[in-house]
Design a protein around this motif. Structure first.
Motif, PDB file in Angstrom:
ATOM      1  N   TRP A 217       0.832  -1.192   0.000  1.00 18.39           N
ATOM      2  CA  TRP A 217       0.000   0.000   0.000  1.00 18.39           C
ATOM      3  C   TRP A 217       0.871   1.248   0.000  1.00 18.39           C
ATOM      4  CZ3 TRP A 217      -0.239   4.196   3.189  1.00 18.39           C
ATOM      5  CH2 TRP A 217      -1.338   5.048   3.032  1.00 18.39           C
ATOM      6  N   PHE A 218       1.900   1.267   0.851  1.00 18.51           N
ATOM      7  CA  PHE A 218       2.776   2.427   0.975  1.00 18.51           C
ATOM      8  C   PHE A 218       3.444   2.752  -0.362  1.00 18.51           C
ATOM      9  CE2 PHE A 218       6.704   4.622   1.915  1.00 18.51           C
ATOM     10  CZ  PHE A 218       6.316   5.554   2.863  1.00 18.51           C
ATOM     11  N   MET A 219       3.992   1.736  -1.021  1.00 21.12           N
ATOM     12  CA  MET A 219       4.675   1.960  -2.297  1.00 21.12           C
ATOM     13  C   MET A 219       3.701   2.388  -3.385  1.00 21.12           C
ATOM     14  SD  MET A 219       7.642  -0.964  -2.350  1.00 21.12           S
ATOM     15  CE  MET A 219       6.603  -2.313  -1.845  1.00 21.12           C
ATOM     16  N   LYS A 220       2.514   1.788  -3.407  1.00 26.66           N
ATOM     17  CA  LYS A 220       1.519   2.155  -4.417  1.00 26.66           C
ATOM     18  C   LYS A 220       1.081   3.596  -4.235  1.00 26.66           C
ATOM     19  CE  LYS A 220      -2.842   0.680  -6.463  1.00 26.66           C
ATOM     20  NZ  LYS A 220      -3.908  -0.331  -6.445  1.00 26.66           N
ATOM     21  N   MET A 221       0.845   4.010  -3.001  1.00 27.53           N
ATOM     22  CA  MET A 221       0.440   5.389  -2.733  1.00 27.53           C
ATOM     23  C   MET A 221       1.552   6.364  -3.107  1.00 27.53           C
ATOM     24  SD  MET A 221      -2.669   5.485  -1.773  1.00 27.53           S
ATOM     25  CE  MET A 221      -3.017   4.079  -2.809  1.00 27.53           C
ATOM     26  N   ALA A 222       2.800   5.993  -2.871  1.00 30.43           N
ATOM     27  CA  ALA A 222       3.929   6.854  -3.245  1.00 30.43           C
ATOM     28  C   ALA A 222       3.974   7.045  -4.755  1.00 30.43           C
ATOM     29  CB  ALA A 222       5.237   6.266  -2.731  1.00 30.43           C
ATOM     30  N   VAL A 223       3.805   5.968  -5.502  1.00 23.87           N
ATOM     31  CA  VAL A 223       3.807   6.063  -6.965  1.00 23.87           C
ATOM     32  C   VAL A 223       2.650   6.931  -7.434  1.00 23.87           C
ATOM     33  CG1 VAL A 223       3.459   4.757  -9.099  1.00 23.87           C
ATOM     34  CG2 VAL A 223       5.029   3.898  -7.353  1.00 23.87           C
ATOM     35  N   LEU A 224       1.464   6.712  -6.902  1.00 27.60           N
ATOM     36  CA  LEU A 224       0.302   7.503  -7.308  1.00 27.60           C
ATOM     37  C   LEU A 224       0.473   8.977  -6.956  1.00 27.60           C
ATOM     38  CD1 LEU A 224      -2.569   5.027  -6.397  1.00 27.60           C
ATOM     39  CD2 LEU A 224      -1.705   5.603  -8.686  1.00 27.60           C
ATOM     40  N   TYR A 225       1.087   9.275  -5.816  1.00 27.32           N
ATOM     41  CA  TYR A 225       1.337  10.661  -5.406  1.00 27.32           C
ATOM     42  C   TYR A 225       2.241  11.365  -6.414  1.00 27.32           C
ATOM     43  CZ  TYR A 225       3.361  14.560  -2.821  1.00 27.32           C
ATOM     44  OH  TYR A 225       3.810  15.800  -2.446  1.00 27.32           O
ATOM     45  N   TRP A 226       3.365  10.733  -6.740  1.00 29.05           N
ATOM     46  CA  TRP A 226       4.315  11.350  -7.682  1.00 29.05           C
ATOM     47  C   TRP A 226       3.725  11.427  -9.082  1.00 29.05           C
ATOM     48  CZ3 TRP A 226       8.096  14.206  -6.054  1.00 29.05           C
ATOM     49  CH2 TRP A 226       8.582  14.002  -4.768  1.00 29.05           C
ATOM     50  N   LEU A 227       2.984  10.431  -9.477  1.00 30.44           N
ATOM     51  CA  LEU A 227       2.334  10.443 -10.791  1.00 30.44           C
ATOM     52  C   LEU A 227       1.376  11.629 -10.899  1.00 30.44           C
ATOM     53  CD1 LEU A 227       1.861   9.050 -13.505  1.00 30.44           C
ATOM     54  CD2 LEU A 227       0.197   7.582 -12.368  1.00 30.44           C
ATOM     55  N   GLN A 228       0.593  11.850  -9.871  1.00 35.47           N
ATOM     56  CA  GLN A 228      -0.348  12.972  -9.867  1.00 35.47           C
ATOM     57  C   GLN A 228       0.386  14.299  -9.972  1.00 35.47           C
ATOM     58  OE1 GLN A 228      -2.683  13.421  -6.285  1.00 35.47           O
ATOM     59  NE2 GLN A 228      -4.242  14.591  -7.352  1.00 35.47           N
ATOM     60  N   ARG A 229       1.492  14.443  -9.263  1.00 31.32           N
ATOM     61  CA  ARG A 229       2.258  15.698  -9.323  1.00 31.32           C
ATOM     62  C   ARG A 229       2.784  15.949 -10.725  1.00 31.32           C
ATOM     63  NH1 ARG A 229       6.094  17.069  -4.538  1.00 31.32           N
ATOM     64  NH2 ARG A 229       6.102  18.990  -5.748  1.00 31.32           N
ATOM     65  N   VAL A 230       3.292  14.917 -11.378  1.00 33.99           N
ATOM     66  CA  VAL A 230       3.806  15.072 -12.745  1.00 33.99           C
ATOM     67  C   VAL A 230       2.672  15.425 -13.695  1.00 33.99           C
ATOM     68  CG1 VAL A 230       4.864  13.859 -14.696  1.00 33.99           C
ATOM     69  CG2 VAL A 230       5.810  13.585 -12.396  1.00 33.99           C
ATOM     70  N   GLU A 231       1.551  14.751 -13.560  1.00 38.68           N
ATOM     71  CA  GLU A 231       0.405  15.024 -14.418  1.00 38.68           C
ATOM     72  C   GLU A 231      -0.131  16.441 -14.225  1.00 38.68           C
ATOM     73  OE1 GLU A 231      -1.286  10.472 -14.939  1.00 38.68           O
ATOM     74  OE2 GLU A 231      -2.132  11.733 -13.364  1.00 38.68           O
ATOM     75  N   GLN A 232       0.107  17.016 -13.057  1.00 40.65           N
ATOM     76  CA  GLN A 232      -0.318  18.389 -12.794  1.00 40.65           C
ATOM     77  C   GLN A 232       0.728  19.409 -13.243  1.00 40.65           C
ATOM     78  OE1 GLN A 232      -1.161  18.174  -8.580  1.00 40.65           O
ATOM     79  NE2 GLN A 232      -3.260  17.502  -8.933  1.00 40.65           N
ATOM     80  N   GLY A 233       1.814  18.918 -13.831  1.00 42.38           N
ATOM     81  CA  GLY A 233       2.802  19.818 -14.412  1.00 42.38           C
ATOM     82  C   GLY A 233       4.081  20.025 -13.633  1.00 42.38           C
ATOM     83  N   SER A 234       4.262  19.356 -12.512  1.00 41.96           N
ATOM     84  CA  SER A 234       5.499  19.516 -11.749  1.00 41.96           C
ATOM     85  C   SER A 234       6.673  18.920 -12.512  1.00 41.96           C
ATOM     86  CB  SER A 234       5.390  18.815 -10.391  1.00 41.96           C
ATOM     87  OG  SER A 234       4.436  19.450  -9.581  1.00 41.96           O
ATOM     88  N   THR A 235       7.830  19.535 -12.352  1.00 44.55           N
ATOM     89  CA  THR A 235       9.054  19.018 -12.968  1.00 44.55           C
ATOM     90  C   THR A 235       9.895  18.326 -11.907  1.00 44.55           C
ATOM     91  OG1 THR A 235      10.327  21.038 -12.526  1.00 44.55           O
ATOM     92  CG2 THR A 235       9.078  20.946 -14.609  1.00 44.55           C
ATOM     93  N   ALA A 236      10.879  17.558 -12.350  1.00 49.28           N
ATOM     94  CA  ALA A 236      11.769  16.878 -11.406  1.00 49.28           C
ATOM     95  C   ALA A 236      12.461  17.890 -10.505  1.00 49.28           C
ATOM     96  CB  ALA A 236      12.790  16.034 -12.159  1.00 49.28           C
ATOM     97  N   THR A 237      12.884  19.008 -11.078  1.00 46.59           N
ATOM     98  CA  THR A 237      13.559  20.049 -10.306  1.00 46.59           C
ATOM     99  C   THR A 237      12.658  20.578  -9.194  1.00 46.59           C
ATOM    100  OG1 THR A 237      14.834  20.677 -12.249  1.00 46.59           O
ATOM    101  CG2 THR A 237      14.737  22.274 -10.471  1.00 46.59           C
ATOM    102  N   GLU A 238      11.386  20.739  -9.474  1.00 41.17           N
ATOM    103  CA  GLU A 238      10.448  21.230  -8.465  1.00 41.17           C
ATOM    104  C   GLU A 238      10.181  20.203  -7.373  1.00 41.17           C
ATOM    105  OE1 GLU A 238       7.744  24.109 -11.352  1.00 41.17           O
ATOM    106  OE2 GLU A 238       7.183  22.021 -11.081  1.00 41.17           O
ATOM    107  N   MET A 239      10.286  18.935  -7.710  1.00 39.67           N
ATOM    108  CA  MET A 239       9.922  17.890  -6.759  1.00 39.67           C
ATOM    109  C   MET A 239      11.090  17.409  -5.900  1.00 39.67           C
ATOM    110  SD  MET A 239       7.099  15.655  -8.849  1.00 39.67           S
ATOM    111  CE  MET A 239       8.191  15.114 -10.134  1.00 39.67           C
ATOM    112  N   LEU A 240      12.314  17.767  -6.265  1.00 42.09           N
ATOM    113  CA  LEU A 240      13.469  17.292  -5.520  1.00 42.09           C
ATOM    114  C   LEU A 240      13.991  18.350  -4.564  1.00 42.09           C
ATOM    115  CD1 LEU A 240      15.356  15.514  -8.414  1.00 42.09           C
ATOM    116  CD2 LEU A 240      14.106  14.437  -6.553  1.00 42.09           C
ATOM    117  N   ILE A 241      14.639  17.894  -3.511  1.00 42.52           N
ATOM    118  CA  ILE A 241      15.306  18.787  -2.571  1.00 42.52           C
ATOM    119  C   ILE A 241      16.502  19.395  -3.302  1.00 42.52           C
ATOM    120  CG2 ILE A 241      16.582  18.870  -0.394  1.00 42.52           C
ATOM    121  CD1 ILE A 241      14.905  16.387   0.446  1.00 42.52           C
ATOM    122  N   ASP A 242      16.738  20.679  -3.087  1.00 43.28           N
ATOM    123  CA  ASP A 242      17.783  21.404  -3.823  1.00 43.28           C
ATOM    124  C   ASP A 242      19.110  20.654  -3.930  1.00 43.28           C
ATOM    125  OD1 ASP A 242      16.094  23.493  -4.373  1.00 43.28           O
ATOM    126  OD2 ASP A 242      16.768  24.714  -2.689  1.00 43.28           O
TER     127      ASP A 242
END
Length: 78
Positions: free
Chosen positions: A31-56
């Motif tokens: 469940w934890f891994m599936k939710m993590a994948v779905l969370y990141w997938l949603q962020r990408v689909e909403q237009g986030s870039t890798a640079t925006e999603m990673l710690i500096d």
């Protein structure tokens, strides 16, 4: 709905961390891994870039290791 397994390779330490995090939430590691994948997938689909999603501090190292375009450029130079 049909489903299939998609695997990722994780070291033992990461697997243990996932197991602990899932247990803290009273959920399974699956469940934890599936939710993590779905969370990141949603962020990408909403237009986030890798640079925006990673710690500096992680941006350069991540791009060097995981950038598909960067790897293609390196292969074409050889």
């Amino acid at each position: 709905m049909s489903s299939s397994t998609s695997g990722i390779k994780l070291d033992q330490s990461t697997r243990a961390r996932i197991k602990q995090a899932a247990a803290a939430l009273d959920r399974t590691p699956h469940w934890f891994m599936k939710m993590a994948v779905l969370y990141w997938l949603q962020r990408v689909e909403q237009g986030s870039t890798a640079t925006e999603m990673l710690i500096d501090g992680d941006i350069e190292a991540d791009a060097r290791i995981n950038s598909v375009l960067g790897r293609q450029k390196l292969l074409s130079i050889d």
